[in-house]
Scaffold this active site. Structure first.
Site, mmCIF file in Angstrom:
data_model
loop_
_atom_site.group_PDB
_atom_site.id
_atom_site.type_symbol
_atom_site.label_atom_id
_atom_site.label_comp_id
_atom_site.label_asym_id
_atom_site.label_seq_id
_atom_site.Cartn_x
_atom_site.Cartn_y
_atom_site.Cartn_z
ATOM 1 N N ASP A 34 0.863 -1.183 0.000
ATOM 2 C CA ASP A 34 0.000 0.000 0.000
ATOM 3 C C ASP A 34 0.895 1.227 0.000
ATOM 4 O OD1 ASP A 34 -2.203 1.923 0.524
ATOM 5 O OD2 ASP A 34 -3.328 0.112 0.984
ATOM 6 N N TYR A 138 -15.595 8.527 -10.576
ATOM 7 C CA TYR A 138 -15.319 7.147 -10.156
ATOM 8 C C TYR A 138 -16.045 6.150 -11.066
ATOM 9 C CZ TYR A 138 -15.729 3.070 -6.966
ATOM 10 O OH TYR A 138 -15.725 1.824 -6.412
#
Ligand code: SER
Length: 306
Positions: A34, A138
């Site tokens: 991450d 999105y």
């Protein structure tokens, strides 16, 4: 040379997916990564997934054969920075698609979303194939991404598998910047004994799913024989659908004193553009999808764990 890499492993899905994959395959076989590794357990890497060289290095060094690429800026946050959401969501997808095209990895999981639907889609039981005119950055990035996935499958034989997730409910990690986040926040208010102020109106029905089902679906789809996967854009996936008012009533069985008020904001427009429910018959037919958690079971498990 058969390890799994999870990118975005510290996020809402990633946290639980890594745990489940490691339980099944062994800790060393699943590499977590991450942008910040603060909560990740080793083996893990701090990884900027928009940097192709860094992603490539980890893939080669660790002998990665499959990637779960979970990086995304979600719907509500994406509307604050639409161009940035598009850039992040597309760039991180193409890096993984291109590694697969070069034969460096064998299989990809990439989550899509109910955000690919829009006001022109069927609101009740939105079908796999039908009108899709998403109104958020999105949603546009997810719909375009789905088509690129199919393009890489058709033209380069890339084994890409994808699910259109509904809103995901979980207690381990908070979601960040989604329109369905209210359905998690309400549990935290209930536990703290605070009135819950819902940013969606009482009758806003949305498709939802418990995280345990969502993680199981991803792994089941990735483990299915390739011939069973008939859809290489992204599969509709459904479990439950409910409104804030219905969720409130269910949680009140455990917290009779819980109070709710409604103060819809811009996220209401996003929610109104999405379907109330989804038809996921293709996922059920093609690779045997079946959800386990209904609203009652989900609420009970959330109340026990939040
Ligand atoms: N949960 C996501 C969102 O609200 C939908 O994919 O943005």
């Amino acid at each position: 040379m058969n390890k799994t890499l999870v990118i975005g492993a510290a996020g809402q899905i990633g946290t639980e997916l890594v745990e489940e994959l490691r339980a099944r395959r062994g800790v060393d076989q699943v590499i977590a990564s991450d942008i910040q590794i603060k909560n990740l357990l080793t083996p893990c890497y701090e990884l900027d997934a928009t940097d192709p060289d860094k992603v490539r290095k980890i893939v080669q060094k660790e002998g990665i054969s499959e990637v779960y690429n979970l990086v995304a800026m979600l719907s509500a946050k994406g509307e604050k920075e639409p161009q940035k959401a598009w850039d992040l969501n597309m760039k991180t997808l193409f890096i993984i698609l291109d590694l697969a095209r070069e034969g460096k990895i064998k299989k990809i999981f990439w989550p899509s979303s109910i955000a690919v639907f829009g006001p022109s889609s069927n609101s009740v039981g939105a079908p796999q194939y039908g009108s899709m005119e998403p109104t958020t950055s999105y949603g546009i990035s997810k719909l375009a991404g789905e088509l690129w996935c199919q393009y890489y499958f058709q033209n380069y034989g890339v084994d890409i598998r994808s699910i259109r997730y509904p809103g995901l409910i979980s207690w381990r990690t908070m979601p960040g910047g989604g329109t369905t986040d209210y359905a998690i926040e309400i549990f935290h208010s209930a536990r703290r004994g605070k009135e819950f102020i819902s940013f969606l109106g009482p009758e806003t029905r949305l498709p939802m799913m418990y995280m345990e089902d969502a993680v199981r679906a991803a792994i089941q789809l990735m483990e299915a024989d390739s011939e069973m996967i008939k859809i290489r854009t992204s599969y509709n996936l459904a479990a439950v659908d409910f409104t804030p008012a219905e969720l409130f009533e269910e949680i009140r069985k455990f917290y009779p004193g819980l109070k709710i008020s409604y103060d819809p904001d811009l996220r209401q427009n996003i929610a109104d553009s999405w379907p109330d429910s989804i038809n996921d018959s293709h996922a059920r037919q093609d690779w045997g999808w079946n959800h386990q958690f209904d609203l009652k079971m989900m609420v009970k498990d959330m109340v026990n764990n939040v």
